[in-house]
Write an enzyme that holds these catalytic residues in place. Structure first.
Site, PDB file in Angstrom:
ATOM      1  N   LYS A  91      -3.384 -13.504   3.694  1.00 17.13           N
ATOM      2  CA  LYS A  91      -3.755 -14.905   3.914  1.00 17.13           C
ATOM      3  C   LYS A  91      -4.264 -15.019   5.343  1.00 17.13           C
ATOM      4  CE  LYS A  91      -2.084 -19.609   3.556  1.00 17.13           C
ATOM      5  NZ  LYS A  91      -2.804 -20.014   4.746  1.00 17.13           N
TER       6      LYS A  91
ATOM      7  N   ARG B  42     -11.793 -21.918   5.814  1.00 14.73           N
ATOM      8  CA  ARG B  42     -12.222 -21.652   4.442  1.00 14.73           C
ATOM      9  C   ARG B  42     -13.716 -21.925   4.306  1.00 14.73           C
ATOM     10  NH1 ARG B  42      -8.688 -23.222  -0.734  1.00 14.73           N
ATOM     11  NH2 ARG B  42      -9.982 -22.287  -2.334  1.00 14.73           N
TER      12      ARG B  42
END
Ligand code: ATP
Length: 599
Positions: free
Chosen positions: A259, A264
């Site tokens: 992660k 994003r």
């Protein structure tokens, strides 16, 4: 449709503190709006000309607005500015300046401008003129913008000018969310809410959706498909606190990925070869990452695609990850070339949504992955997210520790079952994030919305001493308070926050805020901050999850602190939800019981 009819509704919406009243007002407005202008009404209410992701900017500064007001009213620019300084609201300034003109029987300036028109302003006219203002570019653009805005002000009633002025400087800020509009649309046109929501996830353009429904009926929503160039609502993850629970939930085996702590990015390539990058909030961020656009375009062998990944700041000498803040520094720089040199980045891809005519969202994860691998040629800048198939909790813990020591935030555990589709816009159990465990301390952060503030004293006089913060409930589309936070703010933060929040100040509680506390100042829910706390506790003072554990008692964060991270990449509706807080409370309790049972 007369513009004044829209304005009357906006006035009523601004006056109410009841979310139900606000919803009714909106839906009756949409009901009486002719289908051919429904898109324009919706864009106007949302304070934009087109969906965010099209990035249509008006390019109108306060100064230009004052000049236009001055010409339209005959009041000097200096007087307009002075009035604005006194009132602090460009809308109220416009209203007063133009009421003065009316009282003096001031003549229309349209002849001077050479513009025809006359008569009452319509929604279409207002929108189209605003669009022409946005389109004016190049030499003479400022003059043309001024002229067009002046013509609007000269035709506007004072109360109409109030909303036009606020709109053009980007301060309409009614606190009406996309979800609120969807509700109103469902009600006004009797369309099932799920169908509207599906369309909105695939094609987040409310004006377009509303017009389609209004003109052609609900059936037409079926025509909406995943389209390169149009961002889709990203899939989101739930969270759990132990590898056992995670594997249990995912059916014993999962695709576990690093992660990354970056930004994003949804990268699109359209048929004409254009690359666009959209953020978590679906804003077009291509301009900040031309290098990423180039890298991805070179690394993926397909005519058209939509892929998803995380952009991470990198130390080019060591290949090590740099903190998320580096990306914010990069975005703040005006000279993009400089920024690219100073803050180099890589992208780590983790999903494929569309490739060469095929919508992949309904495929299970491993099939999507296969498709991604078929077209991806990794490079020094474009990588596949580090991943492993894991079915053993100990191995999951080991991989998690590797991720942390490699500079990641933790791992994302993803279902590989037959139903592991790409769930647009949903926070479901197909993806589970595992950051750090909750032990007895709350170590994960929350993203909460500022809905009110208390004045500071002593050293903090003149700024806000503490903020009232709230979590979002998508079921009711409202914000519920969870804490009053006064720590973690530097002196700089306090000044910055005051500036950020002031444009959102309103004289009463916003209709979408549910609070037992009465802060000194209320805000339209807009600003999202990252907060950390010691734990989640029961509290009679806060409305978050009121009654969920015990009657008349809600949940609150104990010892809340601002982490220094402004979540400008999140809209208020993307804040931590009340359901997540309830889950965190329960999981924290479970961990405590387990700890107490240990010998
Ligand atoms: P959320 O996006 O879930 O609302 P958030 O923005 O606070 O919350 P996190 O809770 O930290 O972020 O976790 C989700 C985010 O992690 C994703 O939105 C994405 O930006 C990022 N991420 C990093 N690596 C991955 C990966 N391998 N798969 C999916 N997401 C990833």
């Amino acid at each position: 449709m007369k513009f004044v009819d829209v304005v009357r509704v906006l006035e009523s919406i601004e006056a109410t503190t009841q979310r139900t009243v606000m919803a009714k007002l909106l839906s009756s407005l949409l009901k009486k709006t002719p289908p051919n202008v429904i898109d324009k009404v919706i864009y106007f209410i949302l304070g934009q000309l087109r969906p965010d992701w099209e990035a249509v900017e008006l390019g109108v500064a306060e100064k230009l607005t004052f000049r236009a007001l001055s010409i339209a009213s005959g009041v000097s620019v200096k007087q307009v500015e002075d009035l604005y300084k006194r009132l602090g609201d460009v809308g109220e300034t416009a209203r007063r300046v133009l009421s003065g003109k009316q009282q003096q029987g001031g003549k229309s300036i349209l002849e001077f401008l050479g513009g025809g028109g006359g008569g009452e302003l319509t929604m279409g006219k207002v929108y189209d003129t605003l669009m022409s203002i946005a389109r004016a570019s190049g030499e003479g653009a400022q003059d043309l913008k001024t002229k067009l805005l002046t013509s609007l002000f000269s035709q506007a009633k004072p109360e109409e000018a109030k909303y036009i002025a606020r709109f053009v400087v980007g301060r309409l800020r009614l606190g009406i969310a996309d979800m609120t509009i969807l509700d109103a649309l469902a009600d006004a046109y009797k369309v099932p809410r799920e169908e509207l929501e599906r369309a909105y996830h695939v094609y987040p353009d409310l004006g377009y959706i509303a017009k389609l429904v209004a003109m052609e009926g609900a059936e037409a929503l079926k025509k909406i498909h995943v389209t390169p160039g149009v961002p889709i609502q990203p899939m989101l993850a739930e969270r759990l606190s132990t590898p056992n629970e995670i594997l249990g939930k995912l059916g014993g085996v999962a695709m576990v990925e690093y992660k990354y702590d970056g930004e994003r990015a949804q990268v699109h390539k359209t048929r004409d070869g254009t690359i666009k990058i959209f953020s978590r909030r679906l804003e077009d961020i291509t301009h900040a990452y031309p290098d990423v656009a180039q890298y991805v375009s070179e690394a993926i062998d397909a005519r058209e695609f939509i892929v998803e990944g995380e952009i991470v700041a990198i130390d080019p000498d060591t290949g090590e990850f740099k903190p998320f803040q580096e990306l914010m520094h990069r975005k703040r720089k005006h000279d993009v070339k400089e920024a690219m040199k100073e803050y180099p980045v890589n992208i780590f891809l983790f999903d494929a949504i569309y490739i060469d005519g095929q919508d992949l969202t309904e495929l299970p994860l491993l099939d999507r992955r296969r498709k991604l691998l078929e077209v991806l040629k990794p490079s020094d800048y474009v990588h596949l997210a580090t991943w492993r198939l894991i079915n053993d909790p100990n191995e999951l813990e080991k991989f998690f520790n590797e991720a942390i020591s490699d500079g990641c935030e933790g791992v994302m555990c993803k279902s590989i079952k037959a139903d592991s589709i790409y769930e647009m816009g949903a926070r479901g159990w197909l993806w589970i994030k595992y950051k750090r465990d909750y032990k007895s301390e709350l170590t994960d952060t929350l993203d909460l919305v500022v809905v009110g503030a208390f004045w500071g004293r002593g050293k903090r006089a003149g700024t806000y001493g503490a903020l009232l913060i709230a979590a979002y409930d998508p079921d009711t589309d409202q914000f519920y308070t969870v804490s009053k936070v006064g720590s973690g703010f530097t002196d700089e933060d306090l000044v910055k926050l005051k500036q950020m929040l002031d444009p959102y100040r309103i004289p009463h509680r916003h209709p979408r805020v549910v609070s037992k506390m009465e802060p000194d100042v209320w805000f339209v829910p807009a600003v999202v901050l990252e907060i950390i706390g010691a734990e989640i506790t029961l509290s009679p003072l806060h409305t978050c999850c009121m009654g969920a554990i015990r009657p008349d008692v809600g949940l609150a964060i104990r010892f809340p602190r601002f982490t220094g991270r402004y979540r400008t990449d999140k809209s208020p509706e993307q804040a931590t939800t009340v359901k997540e807080i309830l889950e965190m409370y329960k999981s924290q309790k479970k961990v405590k019981i387990e700890e107490a049972q240990q010998p």
